[in-house]
Design a protein around this motif. Structure first.
Motif, PDB file in Angstrom:
ATOM      1  N   GLY A 204      43.875 -23.706  32.201  1.00 48.54           N
ATOM      2  CA  GLY A 204      43.296 -24.374  33.352  1.00 48.54           C
ATOM      3  C   GLY A 204      41.794 -24.553  33.169  1.00 48.54           C
ATOM      4  N   GLY A 205      41.097 -24.694  34.287  1.00 45.68           N
ATOM      5  CA  GLY A 205      39.653 -24.889  34.223  1.00 45.68           C
ATOM      6  C   GLY A 205      39.274 -26.349  34.151  1.00 45.68           C
ATOM      7  N   ARG A 206      37.979 -26.607  33.987  1.00 47.35           N
ATOM      8  CA  ARG A 206      37.487 -27.988  34.036  1.00 47.35           C
ATOM      9  C   ARG A 206      37.940 -28.832  32.855  1.00 47.35           C
ATOM     10  NH1 ARG A 206      31.123 -27.427  35.907  1.00 47.35           N
ATOM     11  NH2 ARG A 206      31.522 -26.539  37.981  1.00 47.35           N
ATOM     12  N   ARG A 207      38.105 -28.202  31.709  1.00 49.14           N
ATOM     13  CA  ARG A 207      38.373 -28.958  30.488  1.00 49.14           C
ATOM     14  C   ARG A 207      39.830 -29.388  30.358  1.00 49.14           C
ATOM     15  NH1 ARG A 207      36.683 -26.908  24.396  1.00 49.14           N
ATOM     16  NH2 ARG A 207      37.119 -28.861  23.324  1.00 49.14           N
ATOM     17  N   TYR A 208      40.731 -28.625  30.963  1.00 52.10           N
ATOM     18  CA  TYR A 208      42.162 -28.808  30.746  1.00 52.10           C
ATOM     19  C   TYR A 208      42.872 -29.126  32.060  1.00 52.10           C
ATOM     20  CZ  TYR A 208      40.892 -26.575  26.341  1.00 52.10           C
ATOM     21  OH  TYR A 208      40.293 -26.263  25.152  1.00 52.10           O
ATOM     22  N   THR A 209      44.119 -29.585  31.925  1.00 55.97           N
ATOM     23  CA  THR A 209      44.843 -30.042  33.108  1.00 55.97           C
ATOM     24  C   THR A 209      45.381 -28.911  33.962  1.00 55.97           C
ATOM     25  OG1 THR A 209      46.932 -30.164  31.902  1.00 55.97           O
ATOM     26  CG2 THR A 209      45.608 -32.171  31.987  1.00 55.97           C
ATOM     27  N   GLY A 210      45.639 -27.729  33.349  1.00 64.34           N
ATOM     28  CA  GLY A 210      46.397 -26.731  34.090  1.00 64.34           C
ATOM     29  C   GLY A 210      47.814 -27.225  34.309  1.00 64.34           C
ATOM     30  N   HIS A 211      48.361 -26.959  35.501  1.00 68.18           N
ATOM     31  CA  HIS A 211      49.703 -27.426  35.878  1.00 68.18           C
ATOM     32  C   HIS A 211      50.774 -26.891  34.932  1.00 68.18           C
ATOM     33  CE1 HIS A 211      48.811 -30.121  39.292  1.00 68.18           C
ATOM     34  NE2 HIS A 211      47.612 -30.158  38.722  1.00 68.18           N
ATOM     35  N   SER A 212      50.727 -25.584  34.694  1.00 71.37           N
ATOM     36  CA  SER A 212      51.845 -24.938  34.010  1.00 71.37           C
ATOM     37  C   SER A 212      53.126 -25.204  34.790  1.00 71.37           C
ATOM     38  CB  SER A 212      51.597 -23.433  33.905  1.00 71.37           C
ATOM     39  OG  SER A 212      50.419 -23.177  33.170  1.00 71.37           O
ATOM     40  N   VAL A 222      60.974 -26.546  38.616  1.00 73.46           N
ATOM     41  CA  VAL A 222      61.335 -25.315  39.319  1.00 73.46           C
ATOM     42  C   VAL A 222      60.111 -24.724  40.000  1.00 73.46           C
ATOM     43  CG1 VAL A 222      62.257 -22.980  39.028  1.00 73.46           C
ATOM     44  CG2 VAL A 222      63.213 -24.885  37.699  1.00 73.46           C
ATOM     45  N   VAL A 223      58.976 -24.711  39.261  1.00 71.68           N
ATOM     46  CA  VAL A 223      57.729 -24.169  39.799  1.00 71.68           C
ATOM     47  C   VAL A 223      56.586 -24.803  39.011  1.00 71.68           C
ATOM     48  CG1 VAL A 223      57.770 -22.161  38.247  1.00 71.68           C
ATOM     49  CG2 VAL A 223      56.549 -22.011  40.436  1.00 71.68           C
ATOM     50  N   GLU A 224      55.448 -25.008  39.684  1.00 72.57           N
ATOM     51  CA  GLU A 224      54.306 -25.662  39.052  1.00 72.57           C
ATOM     52  C   GLU A 224      53.016 -25.057  39.588  1.00 72.57           C
ATOM     53  OE1 GLU A 224      52.330 -30.134  38.399  1.00 72.57           O
ATOM     54  OE2 GLU A 224      54.164 -29.893  39.582  1.00 72.57           O
ATOM     55  N   ALA A 225      52.058 -24.823  38.682  1.00 67.84           N
ATOM     56  CA  ALA A 225      50.735 -24.330  39.059  1.00 67.84           C
ATOM     57  C   ALA A 225      49.821 -25.490  39.430  1.00 67.84           C
ATOM     58  CB  ALA A 225      50.130 -23.524  37.916  1.00 67.84           C
ATOM     59  N   ALA A 226      48.658 -25.161  39.957  1.00 63.40           N
ATOM     60  CA  ALA A 226      47.600 -26.149  40.165  1.00 63.40           C
ATOM     61  C   ALA A 226      46.673 -26.102  38.945  1.00 63.40           C
ATOM     62  CB  ALA A 226      46.864 -25.864  41.469  1.00 63.40           C
ATOM     63  N   GLU A 227      45.345 -26.269  39.145  1.00 63.90           N
ATOM     64  CA  GLU A 227      44.426 -26.358  38.003  1.00 63.90           C
ATOM     65  C   GLU A 227      43.805 -25.022  37.603  1.00 63.90           C
ATOM     66  OE1 GLU A 227      44.119 -28.246  40.756  1.00 63.90           O
ATOM     67  OE2 GLU A 227      44.785 -30.210  40.017  1.00 63.90           O
ATOM     68  N   GLY A 228      43.750 -24.064  38.520  1.00 62.98           N
ATOM     69  CA  GLY A 228      42.996 -22.842  38.273  1.00 62.98           C
ATOM     70  C   GLY A 228      43.835 -21.701  37.738  1.00 62.98           C
ATOM     71  N   ASP A 229      43.247 -20.500  37.734  1.00 64.64           N
ATOM     72  CA  ASP A 229      43.963 -19.309  37.290  1.00 64.64           C
ATOM     73  C   ASP A 229      45.137 -19.047  38.226  1.00 64.64           C
ATOM     74  OD1 ASP A 229      42.028 -19.104  35.393  1.00 64.64           O
ATOM     75  OD2 ASP A 229      41.161 -17.226  36.136  1.00 64.64           O
ATOM     76  N   GLU A 230      46.291 -18.791  37.625  1.00 66.17           N
ATOM     77  CA  GLU A 230      47.487 -18.607  38.443  1.00 66.17           C
ATOM     78  C   GLU A 230      48.556 -17.951  37.577  1.00 66.17           C
ATOM     79  OE1 GLU A 230      50.227 -21.386  41.446  1.00 66.17           O
ATOM     80  OE2 GLU A 230      48.350 -22.157  40.609  1.00 66.17           O
ATOM     81  N   THR A 231      49.407 -17.162  38.215  1.00 68.56           N
ATOM     82  CA  THR A 231      50.576 -16.605  37.546  1.00 68.56           C
ATOM     83  C   THR A 231      51.821 -17.095  38.264  1.00 68.56           C
ATOM     84  OG1 THR A 231      49.392 -14.620  36.813  1.00 68.56           O
ATOM     85  CG2 THR A 231      51.795 -14.515  36.864  1.00 68.56           C
TER      86      THR A 231
END
Length: 263
Positions: A204-212, A222-231
């Motif tokens: 994640g972070g500014r450089r990358y998309t995130g969205h695991s 099934v489940v999706e993250a946003a852009e920041g730190d997340e488990t």
């Protein structure tokens, strides 16, 4: 199979990254069979002129040692991205797989280097051998890809022909116009065409998309993250790929034989 996806933004200081990983994995309770961290977790790619060989670690180095301790504590298999010396000037972009005993059970050296969108990863890294890598985790067969590999469906076919029913895809998917759309679309395509679960953990972070993401074998999220730190947490049903393949037998209906198969 219970899985955890640990989305984070790594920096270029390996010691600081180990502290970050130690904290994030230390916050997990035992129970998950599989924990997946992003590509380049040990050290981020950093500026384009950064010599990644300076940061490459052997497979028994401090980063893998840290993962091994947490794998033993959690009773989990952990997958994470590193840079590994290649014996050449340019290191490998390597995924390490550490089993619940703390033993290194598999490595995958990224095949497709990111020479795209104005960037040349091949100027900084050495490509791995053209060999698909699978590993058994909790009665599932995991096929490994890294980031840009996602754009090459033939690797997915090789993995599924090697028995994979789940793809694990750590990534540092660079942000930009249309890139999140590409990420979601390609992950769904690999799930649908191969009727596999997909577990994709991104930086994640500014450089990358995130969205695991975790996807089922029909390509549904099934489940999706946003852009920041997340488990993220998800449970994969071992019978689901078989049910999906019974309804959508596209693998069985192929008329172009898998490579190496008799015709």
């Amino acid at each position: 199979m219970d899985v955890r996806l640990v989305q984070l933004a790594a920096g270029i200081d390996p010691a600081e990254n180990r502290e970050l990983v130690d904290a994030r994995l230390g916050a997990l309770d035992p129970g998950a069979q599989l924990v997946v961290l992003p590509e380049a977790t040990m050290t981020d790619f950093g500026p384009t002129d950064l010599d990644l060989g300076r940061f490459a670690e052997p497979l028994d180095g401090p980063f893998v040692e840290l993962l091994a301790g947490h794998a033993r504590r959690l009773g989990s298999t952990i997958v994470a991205g590193t840079f590994e010396p290649s014996g050449d000037d340019l290191p490998f972009n390597t995924l390490v797989v550490v089993g619940p005993s703390g033993e290194l059970t598999a490595t995958y050296r990224k095949i497709h280097l990111y020479d795209s969108f104005g960037y040349r990863e091949s100027d900084r890294l050495t490509a791995g051998e053209l060999t698909p890598v699978t590993v058994e985790v909790a009665d599932r067969t995991i096929g490994l890809m890294t980031c840009y590999d996602l754009r090459f469906p033939e690797l997915g076919r090789l993995l599924v022909d090697a028995g994979a029913d789940t793809f694990v895809i750590p990534a540092a998917w660079v942000a930009g116009e249309g890139k999140l759309h590409h990420w979601r679309t390609l992950l769904a395509a690999r799930a649908i065409e191969n009727t596999v679960n997909v577990v994709a953990t991104a930086q994640g972070g500014r450089r990358y998309t995130g969205h695991s993401l975790v996807l089922d074998p029909s390509g549904s999220i099934v489940v999706e993250a946003a852009e920041g730190d997340e488990t993220l947490s998800a449970t994969l049903d071992p019978a689901e790929p078989g049910r999906t393949r019974a309804t959508n037998p596209s693998l069985a209906n192929r008329r172009i034989a898998p490579r190496g198969a008799r015709t």
